[in-house]
Design an enzyme around this catalytic site. Sequence first.
Site, PDB file in Angstrom:
ATOM      1  N   ILE A 155       0.834  -1.209   0.000  1.00 55.10           N
ATOM      2  CA  ILE A 155       0.000   0.000   0.000  1.00 55.10           C
ATOM      3  C   ILE A 155       0.870   1.262   0.000  1.00 55.10           C
ATOM      4  O   ILE A 155       0.637   2.192  -0.777  1.00 55.10           O
ATOM      5  CB  ILE A 155      -0.954  -0.016   1.222  1.00 55.10           C
ATOM      6  CG1 ILE A 155      -1.921  -1.198   1.115  1.00 55.10           C
ATOM      7  CG2 ILE A 155      -1.720   1.306   1.325  1.00 55.10           C
ATOM      8  CD1 ILE A 155      -2.740  -1.473   2.367  1.00 55.10           C
ATOM      9  N   ARG A 233      -3.426   1.012  11.121  1.00 51.26           N
ATOM     10  CA  ARG A 233      -4.179   0.478  12.256  1.00 51.26           C
ATOM     11  C   ARG A 233      -4.230   1.561  13.336  1.00 51.26           C
ATOM     12  O   ARG A 233      -3.255   2.300  13.543  1.00 51.26           O
ATOM     13  CB  ARG A 233      -3.512  -0.782  12.829  1.00 51.26           C
ATOM     14  CG  ARG A 233      -3.748  -2.039  12.004  1.00 51.26           C
ATOM     15  CD  ARG A 233      -5.194  -2.547  12.091  1.00 51.26           C
ATOM     16  NE  ARG A 233      -5.427  -3.731  11.288  1.00 51.26           N
ATOM     17  CZ  ARG A 233      -5.883  -3.737  10.032  1.00 51.26           C
ATOM     18  NH1 ARG A 233      -6.154  -2.610   9.413  1.00 51.26           N
ATOM     19  NH2 ARG A 233      -6.090  -4.875   9.392  1.00 51.26           N
ATOM     20  N   ASP A 257      -8.673   6.725   9.054  1.00 50.69           N
ATOM     21  CA  ASP A 257      -9.638   5.702   8.642  1.00 50.69           C
ATOM     22  C   ASP A 257      -9.713   4.605   9.696  1.00 50.69           C
ATOM     23  O   ASP A 257     -10.525   3.699   9.594  1.00 50.69           O
ATOM     24  CB  ASP A 257      -9.219   5.102   7.289  1.00 50.69           C
ATOM     25  CG  ASP A 257     -10.276   4.134   6.753  1.00 50.69           C
ATOM     26  OD1 ASP A 257     -11.448   4.547   6.666  1.00 50.69           O
ATOM     27  OD2 ASP A 257      -9.940   2.975   6.434  1.00 50.69           O
ATOM     28  N   GLU A 262     -11.665   1.342  17.805  1.00 51.65           N
ATOM     29  CA  GLU A 262     -12.729   1.287  16.806  1.00 51.65           C
ATOM     30  C   GLU A 262     -13.637   0.065  16.929  1.00 51.65           C
ATOM     31  O   GLU A 262     -14.761   0.072  16.426  1.00 51.65           O
ATOM     32  CB  GLU A 262     -12.144   1.350  15.394  1.00 51.65           C
ATOM     33  CG  GLU A 262     -11.357   0.110  14.985  1.00 51.65           C
ATOM     34  CD  GLU A 262     -10.851   0.186  13.542  1.00 51.65           C
ATOM     35  OE1 GLU A 262     -10.208   1.191  13.195  1.00 51.65           O
ATOM     36  OE2 GLU A 262     -11.126  -0.751  12.774  1.00 51.65           O
ATOM     37  N   HIS A 294     -13.084   3.050   8.816  1.00 49.99           N
ATOM     38  CA  HIS A 294     -12.398   1.872   8.276  1.00 49.99           C
ATOM     39  C   HIS A 294     -13.008   1.449   6.935  1.00 49.99           C
ATOM     40  O   HIS A 294     -13.432   0.304   6.751  1.00 49.99           O
ATOM     41  CB  HIS A 294     -12.448   0.702   9.270  1.00 49.99           C
ATOM     42  CG  HIS A 294     -11.269  -0.221   9.136  1.00 49.99           C
ATOM     43  ND1 HIS A 294     -10.570  -0.727  10.205  1.00 49.99           N
ATOM     44  CD2 HIS A 294     -10.658  -0.725   8.035  1.00 49.99           C
ATOM     45  CE1 HIS A 294      -9.590  -1.508   9.770  1.00 49.99           C
ATOM     46  NE2 HIS A 294      -9.624  -1.517   8.447  1.00 49.99           N
TER      47      HIS A 294
HETATM   48  P1  NAI Z   1       2.777  -4.924   3.753  1.00 41.91           P
HETATM   49  O1  NAI Z   1       3.056  -6.068   4.642  1.00 41.91           O
HETATM   50  O2  NAI Z   1       2.880  -5.105   2.262  1.00 41.91           O
HETATM   51  O3  NAI Z   1       3.710  -3.674   4.149  1.00 41.91           O
HETATM   52  C1  NAI Z   1       3.920  -3.234   5.453  1.00 41.91           C
HETATM   53  C2  NAI Z   1       5.273  -2.527   5.483  1.00 41.91           C
HETATM   54  O4  NAI Z   1       5.416  -1.914   6.759  1.00 41.91           O
HETATM   55  C3  NAI Z   1       6.457  -3.494   5.290  1.00 41.91           C
HETATM   56  O5  NAI Z   1       7.310  -3.021   4.272  1.00 41.91           O
HETATM   57  C4  NAI Z   1       7.130  -3.490   6.648  1.00 41.91           C
HETATM   58  O6  NAI Z   1       8.548  -3.677   6.570  1.00 41.91           O
HETATM   59  C5  NAI Z   1       6.773  -2.085   7.129  1.00 41.91           C
HETATM   60  N1  NAI Z   1       6.999  -1.879   8.558  1.00 41.91           N
HETATM   61  C6  NAI Z   1       6.938  -2.776   9.576  1.00 41.91           C
HETATM   62  N2  NAI Z   1       7.285  -2.183  10.743  1.00 41.91           N
HETATM   63  C7  NAI Z   1       7.570  -0.878  10.453  1.00 41.91           C
HETATM   64  C8  NAI Z   1       7.989   0.219  11.226  1.00 41.91           C
HETATM   65  N3  NAI Z   1       8.221   0.119  12.544  1.00 41.91           N
HETATM   66  N4  NAI Z   1       8.183   1.405  10.605  1.00 41.91           N
HETATM   67  C9  NAI Z   1       7.994   1.527   9.272  1.00 41.91           C
HETATM   68  N5  NAI Z   1       7.597   0.513   8.475  1.00 41.91           N
HETATM   69  C10 NAI Z   1       7.368  -0.684   9.064  1.00 41.91           C
HETATM   70  O7  NAI Z   1       1.313  -4.424   4.152  1.00 41.91           O
HETATM   71  P2  NAI Z   1       0.273  -3.597   3.276  1.00 41.91           P
HETATM   72  O8  NAI Z   1      -0.570  -4.513   2.472  1.00 41.91           O
HETATM   73  O9  NAI Z   1       0.978  -2.473   2.587  1.00 41.91           O
HETATM   74  O10 NAI Z   1      -0.685  -3.010   4.434  1.00 41.91           O
HETATM   75  C11 NAI Z   1      -0.185  -2.118   5.414  1.00 41.91           C
HETATM   76  C12 NAI Z   1      -1.180  -2.030   6.543  1.00 41.91           C
HETATM   77  O11 NAI Z   1      -2.361  -1.367   6.087  1.00 41.91           O
HETATM   78  C13 NAI Z   1      -1.715  -3.397   7.043  1.00 41.91           C
HETATM   79  O12 NAI Z   1      -0.846  -3.991   7.979  1.00 41.91           O
HETATM   80  C14 NAI Z   1      -3.015  -3.018   7.672  1.00 41.91           C
HETATM   81  O13 NAI Z   1      -2.797  -2.722   9.034  1.00 41.91           O
HETATM   82  C15 NAI Z   1      -3.428  -1.749   6.930  1.00 41.91           C
HETATM   83  N6  NAI Z   1      -4.631  -1.957   6.101  1.00 41.91           N
HETATM   84  C16 NAI Z   1      -5.687  -1.110   6.296  1.00 41.91           C
HETATM   85  C17 NAI Z   1      -6.842  -1.244   5.558  1.00 41.91           C
HETATM   86  C18 NAI Z   1      -8.004  -0.309   5.708  1.00 41.91           C
HETATM   87  O14 NAI Z   1      -9.096  -0.589   5.173  1.00 41.91           O
HETATM   88  N7  NAI Z   1      -7.843   0.811   6.397  1.00 41.91           N
HETATM   89  C19 NAI Z   1      -6.982  -2.344   4.580  1.00 41.91           C
HETATM   90  C20 NAI Z   1      -5.777  -3.142   4.412  1.00 41.91           C
HETATM   91  C21 NAI Z   1      -4.664  -2.955   5.177  1.00 41.91           C
END
Ligand code: NAI
Length: 333
Positions: A155, A233, A257, A262, A294
């Site tokens: 994302i 989150r 969001d 929540e 959300h």
């Molecule tokens: P992803 O797993 O592809 O990427 C997450 C990135 O965050 C990784 O590159 C990881 O190394 C990095 N990360 C971990 N700890 C970190 C830190 N301390 N500082 C900086 N970066 C750090 O996950 P994706 O698919 O990009 O999703 C990200 C988050 O978005 C999900 O974990 C979820 O919580 C949230 N999400 C929210 C949604 C919504 O409807 N609001 C829907 C889908 C996901």
Amino acid sequence: MRVAVFSTKPYDRTFLDRANERHGHELLYLDARLTTETAPLAAGFETVCAFVNDRLDAGVLALLQGGGTRMIALRSAGFNNVDLPEAERLGMTVARVPAYSPHAVAEHAVALVLSLNRMTYRAYNRVREGNFSLDGLLGFDLYGKTVGVVGTGKIGLIFADIMHGFGCRVLAADPCPSHDAKAFVEYVTFDRLLADSDIISLHCPLTPQTNHLIDARAIAQMKDGVMLINTGRGRVIDTRAVIDGLKSGKIGRLGLDVYEEEEQLFFQDLSQHVIADDLFMRLTTFPNVLITGHQAFFTTEALTNIAETTLDNITAFERGTGTLHRVTPPTLA
Ligand code: NAI
């Protein structure tokens, strides 16, 4: 396979029913959120299908296992709501939908940026009331501004691409920098990102390391009037500290969001209820705060992918073949 599907809304049922035509699972749709109180409803179901605000802590997992559940099929990418070591100890398989539409979430984060910048959410009401005054609606050009992306996974990288398209400079902080990041993404330390960004957008998962990553110390380092966006989150942000930041003017615009507490609010119509969460209600009083409940994932494409991957996971588990997007404790590290 018999599947108890928690936290379902009419739209979930529509997309799951459509996807299930290929699978033929027996789906029991439950409105209820999964908690210690509702877990017994899954007795006799081998699989429990859960969403972001369903609680799968040790107590709930024990109840599910006692009722014969062997698999947890998450309809989400995030899995912070599952006690994974406990699930493994109980011999339960946990699967998720690793990517259903990173575009949906990234585009929603951009929608928050644009709406907060030009205050279109306020302009909409003003114009409907015949108030054509522009006072209080002053925005800024995104072109040339510095955007900080915290977490450059699926994302975060799409968000970075879009913001680069506006002519922004893109800074990023991630303990595991991505090989897929385009050359324009400048990796910097988290502290440098905080100090140099005009807009900060959070795209990291919730882990013990990111819990309250945005606290009073982090906010103090930000530029005055910074725009802060969270579609990751809720607990990545310390809400009390952010409220202090809004009161002092340090945070100029806030787009959320997701929210720390929540589970008690989102995905429900509470318009006829008294909302007891004072922190949340305080947030809603600021003119420069825009909150959505959300909904970043909520597109046709995402719901289609969520339903299809969830049922593919269940079928793969049942048959022992096919792609099963399993989540295991080490992934959390
Ligand atoms: P992803 O797993 O592809 O990427 C997450 C990135 O965050 C990784 O590159 C990881 O190394 C990095 N990360 C971990 N700890 C970190 C830190 N301390 N500082 C900086 N970066 C750090 O996950 P994706 O698919 O990009 O999703 C990200 C988050 O978005 C999900 O974990 C979820 O919580 C949230 N999400 C929210 C949604 C919504 O409807 N609001 C829907 C889908 C996901």
